[in-house]
Design a protein around this motif. Structure first.
Motif, PDB file in Angstrom:
ATOM      1  N   PHE A   1      39.424  38.096   2.987  1.00 52.36           N
ATOM      2  CA  PHE A   1      38.859  38.645   1.759  1.00 52.36           C
ATOM      3  C   PHE A   1      38.558  40.130   1.956  1.00 52.36           C
ATOM      4  N   VAL A   2      38.936  40.919   0.949  1.00 58.44           N
ATOM      5  CA  VAL A   2      38.695  42.363   0.932  1.00 58.44           C
ATOM      6  C   VAL A   2      38.188  42.742  -0.458  1.00 58.44           C
TER       7      VAL A   2
ATOM      8  N   PRO B   1      51.168  45.918   0.889  1.00 54.60           N
ATOM      9  CA  PRO B   1      50.539  44.766   0.251  1.00 54.60           C
ATOM     10  C   PRO B   1      49.291  45.143  -0.531  1.00 54.60           C
ATOM     11  N   VAL B   2      48.956  44.338  -1.527  1.00 55.60           N
ATOM     12  CA  VAL B   2      47.700  44.514  -2.258  1.00 55.60           C
ATOM     13  C   VAL B   2      46.545  44.409  -1.266  1.00 55.60           C
ATOM     14  N   GLY B   3      45.605  45.346  -1.370  1.00 55.24           N
ATOM     15  CA  GLY B   3      44.483  45.391  -0.443  1.00 55.24           C
ATOM     16  C   GLY B   3      44.667  46.375   0.684  1.00 55.24           C
ATOM     17  N   ALA B   4      45.889  46.886   0.862  1.00 54.35           N
ATOM     18  CA  ALA B   4      46.135  47.857   1.924  1.00 54.35           C
ATOM     19  C   ALA B   4      45.518  49.198   1.567  1.00 54.35           C
TER      20      ALA B   4
ATOM     21  N   LEU C   1      43.493  52.710  -2.234  1.00 56.07           N
ATOM     22  CA  LEU C   1      43.638  51.265  -2.147  1.00 56.07           C
ATOM     23  C   LEU C   1      44.765  50.802  -3.047  1.00 56.07           C
ATOM     24  N   CYS C   2      45.679  49.990  -2.518  1.00 52.51           N
ATOM     25  CA  CYS C   2      46.730  49.395  -3.326  1.00 52.51           C
ATOM     26  C   CYS C   2      46.156  48.181  -4.054  1.00 52.51           C
TER      27      CYS C   2
ATOM     28  N   LEU D   1      50.392  50.409  -7.353  1.00 51.85           N
ATOM     29  CA  LEU D   1      49.343  51.069  -8.113  1.00 51.85           C
ATOM     30  C   LEU D   1      48.183  51.312  -7.161  1.00 51.85           C
ATOM     31  N   TYR D   2      47.737  52.582  -7.078  1.00 52.04           N
ATOM     32  CA  TYR D   2      46.671  52.964  -6.155  1.00 52.04           C
ATOM     33  C   TYR D   2      45.443  53.481  -6.905  1.00 52.04           C
ATOM     34  N   VAL D   3      44.259  53.163  -6.372  1.00 56.38           N
ATOM     35  CA  VAL D   3      43.023  53.809  -6.800  1.00 56.38           C
ATOM     36  C   VAL D   3      42.394  54.457  -5.573  1.00 56.38           C
ATOM     37  N   ARG D   4      41.583  55.451  -5.815  1.00 54.17           N
ATOM     38  CA  ARG D   4      40.941  56.135  -4.699  1.00 54.17           C
ATOM     39  C   ARG D   4      39.644  55.441  -4.306  1.00 54.17           C
TER      40      ARG D   4
END
Length: 257
Positions: free
Chosen positions: A62-63, A126-129, A110-111, A101-104
């Protein structure tokens, strides 16, 4: 429990979120960090994942989830997250490259959504990277359109500060070998009512994207970013179709996801 609201289930959910803030956590880690029973920790973590407050990394731990978007001006709205899968899949199918899709989140990005190329050589994120804010076209976009400048990150960046002005002017960013040798990427900003929300990207090997990936994929990445941006946003230079004369600048630029 250090802080109690008097609403037991919310306090326990907050414990789970706090535990994940300290790093990726498997179920055993959640039990150790929260003191909750295994069944309770699993039930709460799964519920938080359903609401996208938690996510899973490549190892299944979990992240923090995309709705938290720590370090972003606002939490990501449901509408954007729901649309992201469709838009990224369409962009992948149109271009043949992996999309993200990335957010800062402070000094990293974060992906929060991705669509991977099914076969062949590809860039898998991967998502969460988390990736650095000092290299890659996604980082360029998140810095170029941020509400405030970040001199510290610019000092450590693999790209020159004047690259950000070019990104703002043409509405997309490109990179070649910045984050990892042999990889290239193109990114564009996603806007919400309050300004920059995220960066949409595509990435792959230089052999396919070439050393001027923006010339090939700039229009597609900007169109995808438009579809994810809030409809009520006023027109922005970043949302205009890339000027092909600006794209030609990429020929001389050696600036990946």
């Amino acid at each position: 429990m250090e802080h109690s609201s008097g609403v037991g289930v919310l306090d326990k959910a907050a414990l789970v979120l706090t535990a994940v803030e300290h790093g990726p956590a498997g179920l055993a880690d959640l039990v150790t960090r929260t003191g909750l029973t295994r069944a309770t920790a699993h039930r709460l973590a799964s519920a938080l994942e359903t609401h996208r407050l938690l996510a899973r990394d490549a190892a299944g731990r979990f992240v923090p989830g995309p709705r938290l978007a720590a370090g972003s001006p606002t939490a990501l709205p449901w509408e954007l997250l729901d649309a992201a899968g469709r838009v990224l899949t369409a962009l992948r199918d149109d271009t043949g490259e992996s999309t993200q899709l990335y957010v800062r989140r402070g000094p990293v990005r974060l992906c929060v959504a991705a669509a991977e190329r099914a076969t062949g050589l590809r860039d898998t994120v991967p998502v969460g990277a988390t990736l650095p804010m000092t290299a890659g076209s996604g980082a360029q976009v998140l810095l170029a359109f941020a509400a405030t400048a970040d001199p510290g990150l610019l000092t450590a960046a693999a790209f020159a500060p004047d690259v950000l002005e070019k990104v703002r002017r043409r509405g997309w960013a490109e990179s070649v070998g910045e984050r990892e040798p042999g990889l290239a990427s193109v990114s564009a900003p996603v806007f919400g009512p309050a300004g920059l929300v995220a960066a949409v990207s595509l990435s792959g090997p230089v052999e396919r994207l070439t050393r001027s990936p923006g010339r090939r994929h700039g229009p597609a990445i900007v169109a995808a970013a438009r579809r994810l941006s809030a409809p009520a946003d006023p027109p922005s230079p970043a949302q205009a179709p890339p000027d092909q004369r600006e794209a030609a600048e990429g020929n001389a630029a050696d600036h990946d996801g």
